[in-house]
Design an enzyme around this catalytic site. Structure first.
Site, PDB file in Angstrom:
ATOM      1  N   HIS A 179       2.450   7.918   7.850  1.00 31.41           N
ATOM      2  CA  HIS A 179       3.566   7.011   8.132  1.00 31.41           C
ATOM      3  C   HIS A 179       4.865   7.786   8.302  1.00 31.41           C
ATOM      4  CE1 HIS A 179       0.873   3.945   6.012  1.00 31.41           C
ATOM      5  NE2 HIS A 179       0.987   3.518   7.255  1.00 31.41           N
ATOM      6  N   LYS A 235       0.838  -1.196   0.000  1.00 30.63           N
ATOM      7  CA  LYS A 235       0.000   0.000   0.000  1.00 30.63           C
ATOM      8  C   LYS A 235       0.876   1.251   0.000  1.00 30.63           C
ATOM      9  CE  LYS A 235      -4.004  -1.862   2.445  1.00 30.63           C
ATOM     10  NZ  LYS A 235      -4.828  -1.665   3.627  1.00 30.63           N
ATOM     11  N   HIS A 248       1.942   6.875   3.312  1.00 32.77           N
ATOM     12  CA  HIS A 248       1.373   8.222   3.309  1.00 32.77           C
ATOM     13  C   HIS A 248       2.018   9.114   4.361  1.00 32.77           C
ATOM     14  CE1 HIS A 248      -0.982   6.938   6.737  1.00 32.77           C
ATOM     15  NE2 HIS A 248      -1.479   5.943   6.029  1.00 32.77           N
TER      16      HIS A 248
HETATM   17  N1  ARG Z   1      -0.124  -0.386   9.720  1.00 33.73           N
HETATM   18  C1  ARG Z   1      -1.034   0.503  10.389  1.00 33.73           C
HETATM   19  C2  ARG Z   1      -1.499   1.604   9.446  1.00 33.73           C
HETATM   20  O1  ARG Z   1      -0.861   1.870   8.469  1.00 33.73           O
HETATM   21  C3  ARG Z   1      -0.413   1.147  11.603  1.00 33.73           C
HETATM   22  C4  ARG Z   1      -0.063   0.191  12.706  1.00 33.73           C
HETATM   23  C5  ARG Z   1      -0.061   0.834  14.042  1.00 33.73           C
HETATM   24  N2  ARG Z   1       0.296  -0.049  15.100  1.00 33.73           N
HETATM   25  C6  ARG Z   1      -0.494  -0.937  15.674  1.00 33.73           C
HETATM   26  N3  ARG Z   1       0.031  -1.688  16.614  1.00 33.73           N
HETATM   27  N4  ARG Z   1      -1.741  -1.070  15.354  1.00 33.73           N
HETATM   28  O2  ARG Z   1      -2.499   2.237   9.717  1.00 33.73           O
END
Ligand code: ARG
Length: 579
Positions: A145, A139, A142
């Site tokens: 991140h 993905k 963004h």
């Molecule tokens: N991969 C998730 C996203 O892009 C964020 C993860 C955050 N951490 C967690 N332990 N849920 O939205």
């Protein structure tokens, strides 16, 4: 150092009021400086003393202030004691101020300046897990991140500087139905060759294409579901393709993170906890926390009244897990593996509810350590674009920051000759990104603006780097001057005193940032330090001054340079020596 003076004032207060001197430390703070305006050095807050029970809350506060002030005496350290509005102001002997503050910058390791302050004496130290960045395979990467990456890195740096053992963790979005789609999509539109050449780009293309296709193609959706089932059942062909995607993504990211000056100790991910997920579901069931709805989904009731007015879905009707289910399993796993004293999750504020529910479920399961888990939320970034359009890959942002900075450096008359202009442009460009992001409260949204963040003047990362480079160049140009000794009585001009007073605040500012995990306290302190040094550059020439004066001024500039560099590193900025 600030603590020397704080301690001295506290000692006198302790004697006068027949109390332990420690109780006065939290009420004493270095006074923020104003350009060209004289201020006191320290201030005692009577309000804090009242709140701490040191002084009675009843009675007229101003009378209390004056009464206390009149009992205090000047001495060789504290030269002036003055009553303000509910505060007592202290002025330190200015020679002693210069001597004590600049003492540590003579020789040796100065990276601990401000960090060994007594303010941190009672701070709990231990094992801190910081989870940040956490992009999703295939993905888009963004702005959220990017923010998570730099904020998490700052928190990890700060915690580490303060003596914690920090585990830096990246939790990849590497599981879920999208891998069914990706697997099927790759078999249909993918190519091993393109995957090798440009992995992130290719995975993203395949992902976009298969999603478009699946919208109107029922067979595709069924195939995707089947592929994900194969994955969940560990069928080797599916798993090996998935593993390939994951490995390639991690190694690509590692490369980009390196440019950004960020690293991780652990690349974990949603996929890691599949067995654990089943265990979690069993535990929820045994403890009577799991309810099955009419639709067949599994939910946990989180309402206070037990009326399902708030709940969290942890199982789909087909029995597969969700994002939160994997987070529950992951948290339990980390607690066992690392026995952390605290765990910090860094994501945008849209996930606040998710983490709130996660911590609630962990508590309900009897994990008391759940109250040592924290979510650090941040606001949204609007309009992060590069010349080629919307940002899809982190690398594009870094490329653009470097290219724009290189262009600006070429235009600028003050740019120095250097061996590796690209590398400098990259470091300065990244500082610009970070400073733009850290200036306000993390919860605020902001508008991404290339031109504004890359300005050479004003409160930007470029200005921070420029000041650091300029200080380094001053030190280089005067390397014939022996700065091992200096005469502190030669630093009495207003420009010197203001810098010294400002340096007094460094430990307090770190303390503030450590309390609320907001980088703005430290950043704004450093920006101010840069402004003060810009004036001092004009007012306090080194070249052409008598030897002793030059020596003392150089010591002052070296101290500023070091504090600036140390602070920048905590923020995640690599200082450049030349630009
Ligand atoms: N991969 C998730 C996203 O892009 C964020 C993860 C955050 N951490 C967690 N332990 N849920 O939205």
């Amino acid at each position: 150092m600030a603590c020397f003076f704080r301690r001295r004032i506290a000692e006198q207060l302790g004697r006068t009021m027949q109390q332990r001197e420690d109780v006065f430390i939290p009420a004493l703070s270095a006074v923020p400086v104003f350009k060209k305006q004289q201020t006191a050095d320290f201030r005692l807050s009577i309000n804090v003393l009242r709140n701490n029970g040191v002084l009675p809350v009843s009675g007229d506060i101003q009378a209390q202030t004056e009464h206390l002030a009149h009992q205090l005496k000047q001495d060789s350290v504290v030269e002036e004691i003055a009553v303000g509005s509910a505060v007592i102001n202290f002025r330190i002997n200015c020679k002693l101020l210069a001597q004590k503050i600049l003492e540590p910058f003579g020789t040796g390791d100065n990276s601990k300046f401000g960090l060994n302050s007594e303010l941190f004496k009672f701070l709990k130290r231990g094992i801190t897990v910081v989870e940040y960045s956490s992009p999703n395979i295939a993905k888009k990467f963004h702005a959220g991140h990017l923010r998570s990456t730099i904020i998490g890195n700052f928190i990890a740096n700060l915690k580490q500087s303060l003596g914690n053992k920090v585990i830096r963790m990246n939790y990849l979005g590497d599981w879920g139905m999208q891998f069914g789609l990706l697997g099927v999509g790759f078999n249909q539109f993918g190519s091993q060759e393109r995957l090798k050449q440009n992995p992130l780009q290719h995975l993203f293309e395949v992902y976009v294409k298969v999603n478009q296709e699946a919208e109107h193609n029922e067979d595709m959706r069924l195939a995707a579901r089947d592929f994900f089932r194969q994955l969940e059942q560990h069928e080797s062909q599916a798993v090996s393709l998935w593993q390939q995607f994951r490995d390639i993504t991690v190694s690509e990211y590692q490369h980009v993170y390196k440019r950004l000056g960020v690293h991780f100790d652990v690349y974990s991910g949603e996929s890691f906890h599949q067995e654990r997920v089943q265990e979690v579901v069993q535990q929820l069931l045994q403890q009577g926390l799991l309810k099955t709805t009419e639709k067949g989904t599994g939910v946990v009731d989180l309402s206070a009244a037990g009326d399902m007015s708030t709940f969290s879905t942890v199982l789909r009707s087909d029995g597969t897990s969700l994002y939160i289910t994997r987070d529950i399993a992951a948290a339990i796993d980390r607690s066992e593996k690392y026995s952390f004293d605290e765990m910090i999750y860094v994501t945008d504020k849209s996930q606040t509810n998710h983490f709130h529910q996660l911590f609630q479920i962990l508590q309900a399961l009897g994990h008391s350590w759940a109250d040592r888990c924290h979510h650090v939320p941040f606001g949204l970034v609007q309009g992060m674009k590069t010349r080629s359009g919307e940002v899809v890959f982190l690398e594009d942002v870094l490329d653009e920051a470097r290219a724009r900075m290189l262009h600006n450096m070429k235009q600028s008359k003050t740019t120095k000759e250097m061996d590796d202009a690209e590398d400098t442009a990259q470091k300065v460009g990244i500082s610009a990104l970070i400073v733009q992001d850290f200036k306000g409260p993390l919860q605020s949204d902001y508008k991404f603006d290339w031109d504004k963040m890359l300005q050479a003047q004003g409160d930007t990362g470029v200005f921070l780097q420029y000041t650091h480079a300029r200080l380094c160049s001053l030190i280089r140009a005067n390397d014939n001057i022996d700065a091992a000794t200096f005469n502190p009585s030669l630093l009495t001009e207003q420009s010197s005193v203001t810098i010294l007073q400002h340096l007094l605040r460094y430990d307090e500012v770190l303390y503030q940032s450590a309390q609320d995990l907001q980088p703005k306290h430290l950043l704004n302190f450093l920006l101010k330090l840069c402004h003060l040094n810009a004036s001092a550059h004009r007012d306090l020439p080194v070249k052409g001054s008598p030897q002793e004066v030059a020596q003392a001024r150089l010591r002052l500039f070296s101290g500023s340079c070091l504090v600036l560099a140390n602070g920048m590193r905590i923020l995640g900025i690599t200082p450049v020596d030349k630009m």
